[in-house]
Motif scaffolding. Structure first.
Motif, mmCIF file in Angstrom:
data_model
loop_
_atom_site.group_PDB
_atom_site.id
_atom_site.type_symbol
_atom_site.label_atom_id
_atom_site.label_comp_id
_atom_site.label_asym_id
_atom_site.label_seq_id
_atom_site.Cartn_x
_atom_site.Cartn_y
_atom_site.Cartn_z
ATOM 1 N N ILE A 179 0.851 -1.186 0.000
ATOM 2 C CA ILE A 179 0.000 0.000 0.000
ATOM 3 C C ILE A 179 0.886 1.235 0.000
ATOM 4 N N ILE A 180 0.661 2.103 -0.967
ATOM 5 C CA ILE A 180 1.340 3.404 -1.021
ATOM 6 C C ILE A 180 0.243 4.454 -0.921
ATOM 7 N N GLU A 181 0.075 5.010 0.261
ATOM 8 C CA GLU A 181 -1.008 5.975 0.472
ATOM 9 C C GLU A 181 -0.659 7.323 -0.153
ATOM 10 N N ASP A 182 -1.537 7.788 -1.022
ATOM 11 C CA ASP A 182 -1.438 9.140 -1.551
ATOM 12 C C ASP A 182 -2.114 10.056 -0.535
ATOM 13 N N ALA A 183 -1.281 10.628 0.340
ATOM 14 C CA ALA A 183 -1.772 11.545 1.375
ATOM 15 C C ALA A 183 -1.400 12.982 1.033
ATOM 16 N N MET A 184 -1.305 13.267 -0.275
ATOM 17 C CA MET A 184 -0.915 14.603 -0.734
ATOM 18 C C MET A 184 -1.859 15.681 -0.212
ATOM 19 N N HIS A 185 -3.132 15.303 -0.005
ATOM 20 C CA HIS A 185 -4.137 16.260 0.471
ATOM 21 C C HIS A 185 -4.277 16.259 1.988
ATOM 22 N N ALA A 186 -3.566 15.381 2.691
ATOM 23 C CA ALA A 186 -3.979 15.030 4.061
ATOM 24 C C ALA A 186 -2.869 15.158 5.097
ATOM 25 N N PHE A 187 -1.996 16.128 4.948
ATOM 26 C CA PHE A 187 -0.907 16.305 5.904
ATOM 27 C C PHE A 187 -1.472 16.848 7.218
ATOM 28 N N GLY A 188 -1.610 15.970 8.204
ATOM 29 C CA GLY A 188 -2.168 16.365 9.492
ATOM 30 C C GLY A 188 -3.513 15.746 9.806
ATOM 31 N N THR A 189 -4.158 15.109 8.816
ATOM 32 C CA THR A 189 -5.416 14.401 9.078
ATOM 33 C C THR A 189 -5.162 13.223 10.010
ATOM 34 N N THR A 190 -6.095 13.014 10.949
ATOM 35 C CA THR A 190 -5.963 11.895 11.890
ATOM 36 C C THR A 190 -7.104 10.901 11.725
ATOM 37 N N ILE A 191 -6.786 9.643 11.994
ATOM 38 C CA ILE A 191 -7.767 8.559 12.048
ATOM 39 C C ILE A 191 -7.564 7.851 13.382
ATOM 40 N N ASP A 192 -8.609 7.820 14.198
ATOM 41 C CA ASP A 192 -8.517 7.201 15.532
ATOM 42 C C ASP A 192 -7.331 7.774 16.321
ATOM 43 N N ASN A 193 -7.210 9.097 16.271
ATOM 44 C CA ASN A 193 -6.185 9.841 17.026
ATOM 45 C C ASN A 193 -4.751 9.565 16.569
ATOM 46 N N LYS A 194 -4.592 8.991 15.388
ATOM 47 C CA LYS A 194 -3.254 8.781 14.829
ATOM 48 C C LYS A 194 -3.170 9.485 13.483
ATOM 49 N N LYS A 195 -2.105 10.247 13.278
ATOM 50 C CA LYS A 195 -1.949 10.977 12.028
ATOM 51 C C LYS A 195 -1.658 10.013 10.877
ATOM 52 N N ILE A 196 -2.311 10.273 9.745
ATOM 53 C CA ILE A 196 -1.991 9.514 8.538
ATOM 54 C C ILE A 196 -0.499 9.653 8.262
ATOM 55 N N GLY A 197 0.138 8.531 7.973
ATOM 56 C CA GLY A 197 1.587 8.511 7.760
ATOM 57 C C GLY A 197 2.355 7.992 8.950
ATOM 58 N N SER A 198 1.709 7.963 10.122
ATOM 59 C CA SER A 198 2.403 7.507 11.334
ATOM 60 C C SER A 198 2.316 5.995 11.512
ATOM 61 N N TYR A 199 1.614 5.329 10.626
ATOM 62 C CA TYR A 199 1.440 3.879 10.700
ATOM 63 C C TYR A 199 1.118 3.393 9.289
#
Length: 376
Positions: A152-172
């Motif tokens: 999985i290569i997440e395209d988080a180009m739009h989402a720097f700082g978005t969190t899911i279940d209190n964890k930032k996208i990119g931190s896992y």
């Protein structure tokens, strides 16, 4: 009347000072500021046992992320058609084949039920997009990856700082890519980064971004060069310079302020538009979202009329996106059922969204949209 643009980068005297300081150092290429920017990205995202490699664009981050995942000729990568074309070009740059998938109605992210229909023995990876900073069905994507042994290569180009279940996208997760181009939530004028779990992939990415040269990254982080080196892999000129990184550092120091101001504007928009018949607002309260854009859906074939109305009021708008399966270069690439994509692309409209947006701009946009639907 002053026109309201879709995008306005937030550049203050602090950014100018960081630039001047970087120029005064006299080391213009990749250097100590690049390393500091990477460290600040890691701190902001709360990374633990994950590694950051800064690049000169978001597209180059996608390209080397794919190569680090060993994607190459003959492989297939599944990704939404509903996205900018950077992901698809990055896939082609590896020699792999693009396979385009439909999206969900609720979050405009990849439809996992459609993904499974497109998987073959050649499928090696999935690139999901978190559109407008709003998460796709990330759990569903991860489950498919585990079931079929895919990267999985997440395209988080739009989402720097978005969190899911209190964890930032990119931190896992697996691999994540971000963009810091001129209009993103924070900018380094142009830039991006790749985040990985594996230390070997981390070092490989460092080589890939700098022509396959070993040793040089460590020295350049000290504003020096290694004159005793070897070339140990394929590689590209994808490194981020000190000058660009200095802008990124000035921005990331203020990232929480930037995100909060954008959340507030999006919440004002949602509150103003949620009861207007003929509009669909984003299905979020934005509290956990780091919003890159604010995208409405205009129903009943009224989008072009609304665009004209807002233009007459001095308000610019955008359309994200033209679906990639409709582009000439990709007409022969494989894609699945596109029922939702083909519907949504006729409806989406991006309204102006700026960091620390002027209150009179916000009012003009809200009044402009409301006045159109009042009379139509």
């Amino acid at each position: 009347m002053e026109r309201i643009p879709v995008f306005v980068p937030c550049m203050g005297n602090d950014t100018k000072k960081h630039l001047e300081d970087a120029l005064d150092v006299g080391w213009l290429g990749m250097g100590s500021y690049t390393k500091e920017f990477e460290d600040r990205i890691s701190d902001f995202l709360d990374l633990k046992d994950r590694f950051v490699v800064a690049t000169n664009t978001g597209t180059s981050s996608l390209h080397i992320a794919l190569r680090a995942a060993k994607i190459g000729s003959g492989d297939e990568v599944i990704t939404p058609s509903f996205n900018y074309v950077a992901d698809h070009q990055a896939i082609k740059m590896t020699g792999a084949n693009v396979v385009m998938c439909d999206i969900q109605e609720d979050n405009l992210g990849i439809d996992c039920s459609q993904v499974e229909k497109l998987i073959t023995d050649k499928t090696k990876a999935i690139i999901p997009l978190h559109f407008a900073g709003i998460p796709c069905d990330q759990k569903g994507v991860f489950e498919i990856a585990q079931k079929y042994d895919l990267r999985i290569i997440e395209d988080a180009m739009h989402a720097f700082g978005t969190t899911i279940d209190n964890k930032k996208i990119g931190s896992y997760g697996d691999i994540t890519c971000f963009s810091f181009d001129p209009v993103k939530i924070i900018t380094s004028i142009d830039g991006g980064c790749v985040i990985v779990n594996d230390e070997d992939e981390f070092h490989y990415l460092q080589n890939l971004r700098l022509l396959g040269v070993d040793k040089d990254t460590t020295e350049r982080y000290k504003n020096k060069r290694s004159w005793d080196y070897d070339v140990i892999s394929e590689g590209y000129r994808y490194h981020l310079t000190n000058i660009m990184a200095s802008v990124g550092i000035s921005q990331i120091k203020r990232v929480n302020e930037f995100i909060k101001s954008r959340q507030k504007t999006c919440q004002e928009y949602n509150n103003a538009f949620k009861n207007i018949e003929g509009l669909k607002v984003p299905q979020t309260d934005f509290r956990e979202i780091s919003p890159f854009i604010y995208s409405l859906r205009i129903l009943d074939d009224k989008r072009e009329y609304l665009i004209k109305h807002l233009d007459e009021l001095g308000i610019d708008v955008g359309i994200h996106f033209i679906p990639v399966h409709k582009h000439k270069y990709f007409t022969n690439d494989k894609y699945g059922d596109m029922t939702v994509t083909d519907k949504v692309v006729k409806e989406v409209l991006t309204l102006p969204l700026h960091t620390n947006m002027k209150s009179d701009y916000i009012k003009r946009v809200i009044d402009g949209v409301a006045s159109f639907f009042k009379n139509n």
